[in-house]
Motif scaffolding. Structure first.
Motif, PDB file in Angstrom:
ATOM      1  N   GLY A   1      29.132   5.998 -67.382  1.00  0.00           N
ATOM      2  CA  GLY A   1      28.952   6.244 -65.838  1.00  0.00           C
ATOM      3  C   GLY A   1      29.556   5.119 -64.796  1.00  0.00           C
ATOM      4  O   GLY A   1      29.474   3.927 -65.255  1.00  0.00           O
ATOM      5  N   MET A   2      30.460   5.639 -64.146  1.00  0.00           N
ATOM      6  CA  MET A   2      30.934   4.596 -62.792  1.00  0.00           C
ATOM      7  C   MET A   2      29.835   4.859 -61.752  1.00  0.00           C
ATOM      8  O   MET A   2      29.722   5.581 -61.159  1.00  0.00           O
ATOM      9  CB  MET A   2      32.294   5.076 -62.324  1.00  0.00           C
ATOM     10  N   PRO A   3      29.248   3.453 -61.545  1.00  0.00           N
ATOM     11  CA  PRO A   3      28.000   3.626 -60.385  1.00  0.00           C
ATOM     12  C   PRO A   3      28.565   3.902 -59.173  1.00  0.00           C
ATOM     13  O   PRO A   3      29.673   3.386 -58.574  1.00  0.00           O
ATOM     14  CB  PRO A   3      27.461   2.104 -60.775  1.00  0.00           C
ATOM     15  N   TYR A   4      27.699   4.771 -58.350  1.00  0.00           N
ATOM     16  CA  TYR A   4      27.953   5.247 -57.053  1.00  0.00           C
ATOM     17  C   TYR A   4      26.659   5.252 -56.355  1.00  0.00           C
ATOM     18  O   TYR A   4      25.526   5.694 -57.058  1.00  0.00           O
ATOM     19  CB  TYR A   4      28.652   6.480 -57.244  1.00  0.00           C
ATOM     20  N   SER A   5      26.957   4.876 -55.138  1.00  0.00           N
ATOM     21  CA  SER A   5      25.740   4.775 -54.437  1.00  0.00           C
ATOM     22  C   SER A   5      24.960   6.256 -54.055  1.00  0.00           C
ATOM     23  O   SER A   5      23.808   6.468 -53.668  1.00  0.00           O
ATOM     24  CB  SER A   5      25.704   4.276 -52.931  1.00  0.00           C
ATOM     25  N   ASP A   6      25.807   7.338 -54.305  1.00  0.00           N
ATOM     26  CA  ASP A   6      25.158   8.507 -53.920  1.00  0.00           C
ATOM     27  C   ASP A   6      25.455   9.531 -54.987  1.00  0.00           C
ATOM     28  O   ASP A   6      26.344  10.650 -54.917  1.00  0.00           O
ATOM     29  CB  ASP A   6      25.723   9.059 -52.482  1.00  0.00           C
ATOM     30  N   PRO A   7      24.865   9.332 -55.987  1.00  0.00           N
ATOM     31  CA  PRO A   7      25.225  10.165 -57.206  1.00  0.00           C
ATOM     32  C   PRO A   7      24.540  11.558 -57.124  1.00  0.00           C
ATOM     33  O   PRO A   7      23.291  11.592 -57.587  1.00  0.00           O
ATOM     34  CB  PRO A   7      24.936   9.452 -58.340  1.00  0.00           C
TER      35      PRO A   7
ATOM     36  N   MET B   1      32.834   8.960 -66.365  1.00  0.00           N
ATOM     37  CA  MET B   1      31.738   9.980 -65.300  1.00  0.00           C
ATOM     38  C   MET B   1      31.747   9.393 -64.237  1.00  0.00           C
ATOM     39  O   MET B   1      31.159   8.245 -64.049  1.00  0.00           O
ATOM     40  CB  MET B   1      30.516  10.493 -66.056  1.00  0.00           C
ATOM     41  N   GLY B   2      31.899  10.214 -63.095  1.00  0.00           N
ATOM     42  CA  GLY B   2      31.696   9.549 -61.687  1.00  0.00           C
ATOM     43  C   GLY B   2      31.971  10.656 -60.572  1.00  0.00           C
ATOM     44  O   GLY B   2      31.961  11.909 -60.952  1.00  0.00           O
ATOM     45  N   TYR B   3      32.130   9.899 -59.396  1.00  0.00           N
ATOM     46  CA  TYR B   3      32.445  11.256 -58.261  1.00  0.00           C
ATOM     47  C   TYR B   3      33.528  10.635 -57.477  1.00  0.00           C
ATOM     48  O   TYR B   3      34.087   9.477 -57.724  1.00  0.00           O
ATOM     49  CB  TYR B   3      31.039  10.910 -57.487  1.00  0.00           C
TER      50      TYR B   3
END
Length: 256
Positions: free
Chosen positions: A48-54, A96-98
């Motif tokens: 997972g690629m960390p994101y502030s609004d998953p 996996m990310g946004y």
């Protein structure tokens, strides 16, 4: 043939895909986590690629993303960490990310660099089907990456067939239309998976959301090619100073 497709040629059932957040629990934990997963029975690693609004993630994975971002994890840092990963990691790697951070990085640049460090596929839940077909799919394919679409119990059969035709690698069957980590009625999930199985889809099917232990893994595998575990594994890593031991104990509980 891609690493993901090769995996499913060799292993047609009980495939275990484990999700972990890059840069969690520590910034430099990423490769240690990946090695521990590979050594203890994971067939695929979903990073997972960390994101502030998953949007699709429940509170546990959101919290791990918050910590990873605070640790300093970025796409650039992740690619630097993965640069030599293929010297030790043989299992397929999925990012996996946004779309927002990927677009900020540059979509073509992202795909090119992902392929260069040995990434095999992408899961981008907020990449719409139309944009995939008209713009981004060609870039993904040109870089030799698989792309995995998600379907839910509410997805129509027509749309399931369409997303199956666009997917490569496998199809991600979300067990219900909620966020990760939620408890599921496995009877309802069984009926949904039986429906997917009867459709004779082109891709193998892995089921995710709510898979957390041996019982739920076994249930999911009864009607799918395997399952995806995320939240329960992130919980197992929480507060640990020994990633290898925590991973071993957790996966033994799932696969025993």
């Amino acid at each position: 043939m891609s690493r993901i497709r090769s995996l499913f040629e060799i292993k047609t059932n009980r495939v275990l895909n484990v999700y972990c957040t890059a840069g969690y629990p520590q910034l430099n934990s990423t490769l240690d986590v990946m090695k521990a997963l590979q050594e203890n029975g994971a067939d695929l690693i979903e990073l997972g690629m960390p994101y502030s609004d998953p949007l699709a993630d429940g509170p546990v994975i959101q919290h791990s993303s918050t910590i990873a971002l605070a640790n300093g994890m970025t796409i650039e840092t992740l690619f630097a960490q993965l640069k030599d990963a293929r010297k030790e990691i043989n299992v397929p790697i999925i990012l996996m990310g946004y779309m927002n951070p990927v677009l900020q990085y540059g979509f073509e640049r992202f795909c090119k660099e992902a392929a260069a460090v040995g990434v095999d596929g992408l899961i981008l839940p907020d990449l719409p089907e139309y944009e995939f077909e008209t713009e981004y799919g060609a870039i993904i394919k040109a870089n030799g990456l698989d792309f995995i679409f998600l379907v839910t119990p509410e997805t129509s059969q027509e749309r399931i067939k369409k997303l199956d035709s666009l997917s490569t690698g496998f199809l991600y069957a979300v067990s219900s239309s909620s966020t990760t980590g939620s408890d599921k009625n496995m009877t309802d999930v069984n009926a949904y998976l039986q429906k997917l199985k009867a459709m004779q889809l082109n891709n193998p099917v892995l089921v995710g959301f709510g898979i957390k232990d041996k019982q739920t893994f076994d249930t999911a595998c009864a009607h799918a090619n395997g399952a995806i575990i995320g939240t329960a594994y992130i919980k197992a890593l929480e507060g640990t100073n020994n990633v290898a031991a925590a991973t071993k104990a957790f996966l033994e509980g799932v696969l025993k």
